[in-house]
Design an enzyme around this catalytic site. Structure first.
Site, PDB file in Angstrom:
ATOM      1  NE  ARG A   1     -13.333   3.305  -0.706  1.00 21.13           N
ATOM      2  CZ  ARG A   1     -12.190   3.136  -0.499  1.00 21.13           C
ATOM      3  NH1 ARG A   1     -11.352   3.851   0.303  1.00 21.13           N
ATOM      4  NH2 ARG A   1     -11.232   2.656  -1.678  1.00 21.13           N
TER       5      ARG A   1
ATOM      6  CD  GLU B   1      -2.477   1.871   0.455  1.00 18.47           C
ATOM      7  OE1 GLU B   1      -3.171   1.074  -0.406  1.00 18.47           O
ATOM      8  OE2 GLU B   1      -2.430   3.115   0.273  1.00 18.47           O
TER       9      GLU B   1
ATOM     10  CB  ALA C   1     -24.122   0.702  -0.595  1.00 16.47           C
TER      11      ALA C   1
ATOM     12  NE  ARG D   1     -20.697  11.255   1.517  1.00 20.87           N
ATOM     13  CZ  ARG D   1     -19.906  12.039   2.530  1.00 20.87           C
ATOM     14  NH1 ARG D   1     -19.256  12.802   2.665  1.00 20.87           N
ATOM     15  NH2 ARG D   1     -20.168  11.244   3.798  1.00 20.87           N
TER      16      ARG D   1
ATOM     17  CE1 TYR E   1     -26.201   5.977   1.893  1.00 17.75           C
ATOM     18  CE2 TYR E   1     -26.786   6.617  -0.148  1.00 17.75           C
ATOM     19  CZ  TYR E   1     -25.833   6.292   0.802  1.00 17.75           C
ATOM     20  OH  TYR E   1     -24.491   6.625   0.271  1.00 17.75           O
TER      21      TYR E   1
ATOM     22  CG  ASP F   1     -12.762   1.134  -8.638  1.00 16.63           C
ATOM     23  OD1 ASP F   1     -13.690   0.265  -8.822  1.00 16.63           O
ATOM     24  OD2 ASP F   1     -12.797   2.072  -7.990  1.00 16.63           O
TER      25      ASP F   1
ATOM     26  CB  ALA G   1     -16.920  -1.641  -3.561  1.00 15.07           C
TER      27      ALA G   1
END
Lengths: 460, 460
Positions: free
Chosen positions: B128, B38, B51, B210, B243, B326, B339
């Site tokens: 996430r 990473e 989700a 957002r 939501y 991705d 995802a």
């Protein structure tokens, strides 16, 4: 006090095309009193080809096996496995790069893009006129009235008869009317009003040129394999589709070309054309495609493609008047499923009308309400799928006509369309018509139950 | 003479995002030697929501039930049935007319357009960062190396190890590399070459804004029902989706707006923005939508949406280097399935790598060929579906953003999109992952058999 003797239900079908006749046969077999009113003098049509999926043929079988017999007796052949060699072979739909010349040494080489297995006799093709002629013979002559062009529909209360006035001055009364009068449906115009855009088909900005080519010439143009099997040559803003017909003595070739102009005359969808304009449209294409185009006659006709995409019918019935087939959902021909969708309609309608018969036998006063409910249920069950076909037929045309086919850097992108194309084809081919019938019956009974309860409340 | 002792297979996963970690957990559980590299210092991420469909969660279960435990322990909730009242309720996706004000007396009235039943716990949403944190705990610390930014991959023969060079100067050797390094994947860039458009994501011409809004304010803006349930407000060139999250104390609201301009800086996908520009984009919309927009902070950020639609990867592997998640198929978020598609990838890869383990146990010299074949098979099985998602996510966005929503005469037409939307959602939700695994194993074995036969022919 209502009479206890079951009253017959009299239904008028407007339009003696394939869907009108198939529906008439299905209803007559179920003992329904049906008359087909056709505006023309007889059933002569241009000799265009028409194809049905195996699934649509199963729907015909359910309506009346005599329809399938008529189809087969009219010389239907499996479109792609009809190579005369392997009679058990599956039909395949094939897409091939019609634009790029990829091998300078072999001008006949074209990149194979995709194929879908449509199964054994997945598609059966026939000449439209021959199928119609065979179908007419299944209907008793007294159930068909030619030279009856519908002028007006007179509606009064739900329990009154409907009057049909024809242009020749004749008039009849029936219990219900089903408009199977095609893309230029007069019943649709009466339902939605003159001048309303919903009442008319609109130009899809593409024209079709069609011809029949002797097999030997086709083989010289395309090579043996391509000539003897269905192929769809795709490229920027146009495509060419061909498949063998007439026991492999001919290929039926149709070229579709996008048109940026408007189509001036809505009444006349056919115009004279020349091979020159077709050659110009395909000038940059691969040698094989140009070879085929050169085999079109010098003087020919072009068909403007119209459909009901722009202004879809918001509902398929009002009271005891209903639309079915192209009158309800005329589409472009790119899925080869327009007539089959009308056959599904006919199966749905005949299932529902049997429910009406049963209701009327128990309670004759319910006739009007039951017919209205049957037609409303028909719309609830059929509108979404049939409207989807109109849209999907446009979508797959856009796949075939992608400008990306002309740009090698975009081929990978362009080819991602085939996953959708497969899903869309499977949605048509693997239709669960048993589930459709069950849903129709269930919804109809629920609606009748509601209105019965509603009636009881009103009485109390 | 090859050694008969089974050799371990060492796999490097580039990227410790959700797909990289889920794949690592799946492989570790199967006894494979895996290290995740990473580039960041740790696993802190922005607190965006994510989700998963019930189907993707079943794939996680198959990879390792510990993944599902991690998801649930990170506070995942069923997105739509999380109203605190009916815990057994199904999740629904809902589309509502966000544009037109239809009732002057009731400004909160909006036309309900469509809903799809996603089933019991059809979607589970979580933060996430919290899911990642819980996932990291499932992986043994020695299997994760942070601060390792991939610089280059050194390949030699199929039977040689692969060298990984990192920007910090360190270097490792492994048997195979799987790039799970997201939309800006360095592995993809190495595979397809610097400067190749396939190597980079491209701008989708839409931006997202957002925010989180306290439930009380959301109820005042939208009314109780809409605030407490997922809704997708559609209209010309934009949409707003919200939501409930955080145990119904907040709603997560995201506005997507089309952008005709180019996005100038490909490196930086986030830019400062103001509520003013968002209010301007929704100025003509229904009062409810404008109420919600007013609750966005005055200073905020906008995310440019990028994806791999324009230049899709023509293949997902080369030799023993493979792309997943991705890195292979970054899409816009409109299906809420990006995802999940990577989780399906991980299940496919871990199934195939178990086949490699089996082959290598019998015949250690096959390691290189088996890994190459496994990755090629992965591409054959996964590329079509995952690329379809990229396209479909664009298509449904175009449905939400139809200009027709602004023209009442076109509403019937606009609403015909929902049949497709349902089919597309079902294609994602009802994925037959057992069939995927079977197909992967079958294709892999066929390919290995061919290469064995090819080898035998070469030897003779």
């Amino acid at each position: 006090m209502p009479s206890l003797r079951p009253e017959p239900i009299e239904i008028a079908i407007i339009g003696g095309g394939i869907v009108g006749l198939v529906l008439a046969v299905g209803l007559l077999r179920r003992g329904i009193q049906v008359t087909v009113y056709e505006q023309a003098h007889g059933f002569r049509e241009i000799g265009a080809g028409i194809a049905f999926t195996a699934n649509a043929i199963q729907c015909m079988e359910q309506l009346d096996p005599a329809i399938v017999t008529a189809l087969r007796s009219s010389g239907s052949v499996a479109t792609s496995a009809s190579n005369g060699v392997d009679k058990e072979a599956h039909d395949y739909l094939r897409w091939i790069d019609g634009y790029n010349q990829l091998d300078a040494d072999d001008p006949s080489y074209q990149r194979m893009l995709y194929q879908i297995d449509a199964g054994y006799r997945g598609f059966e093709g026939c000449r439209r006129d021959q199928f119609l002629e065979a179908l007419v013979k299944v209907v008793p002559p007294e159930a068909i009235r030619c030279r009856r062009r519908l002028q007006w529909i007179e509606e009064s209360g739900l329990d009154e008869r409907i009057g049909l006035a024809f242009v020749d001055g004749t008039r009849v009364e029936v219990d219900a009317v089903i408009g199977c009068d095609g893309i230029k449906s007069r019943v649709r115009e009466i339902l939605f009003g003159e001048g309303n855009p919903v009442s008319y088909p609109h130009y899809t900005h593409e024209v079709a040129y069609r011809t029949l080519i002797p097999m030997e010439a086709a083989i010289a143009a395309l090579g043996e394999y391509k000539a003897r099997n269905q192929h769809n040559h795709v490229g920027p803003r146009a495509h060419l589709i061909h498949y063998p017909v007439a026991n492999n003595t001919l290929i039926n070739a149709t070229a579709f070309v996008m048109d940026r102009e408007e189509w001036l005359d809505d009444k006349q969808m056919v115009a004279p054309a020349s091979r020159g304009e077709l050659e110009a449209a395909f000038a940059d294409w691969s040698p094989c495609v140009r070879n085929v185009i050169r085999l079109f006659p010098e003087e020919l006709e072009k068909w403007a493609c119209f459909d009901l995409w722009d202004y879809p019918a918001p509902y398929y019935s009002r009271g005891k008047i209903c639309l079915a087939g192209d009158a309800a959902h005329a589409s472009t021909p790119h899925h080869g499923a327009g007539a089959g969708m009308g056959v599904e309609d006919a199966l749905c309608l005949s299932t529902l009308i049997m429910e009406v018969v049963e209701a009327v036998q128990k309670e004759p006063t319910l006739k009007g309400a039951a017919l209205k409910t049957a037609f409303e249920t028909f719309g609830a069950v059929r509108r979404t799928r049939s409207q989807w076909l109109v849209n999907s037929s446009r979508t797959v045309r856009d796949f075939y006509h992608q400008v990306d086919w002309g740009e090698p850097a975009k081929w990978v992108k362009a080819e991602t369309c085939f996953e959708e194309l497969k899903d869309r084809s499977h949605k048509i081919w693997h239709f669960d018509y048993e589930a459709m019938k069950e849903e129709a019956v269930r919804l109809y009974r629920e609606r009748m139950e509601w209105s019965r309860l509603g009636g009881a409340i009103t009485m109390s």
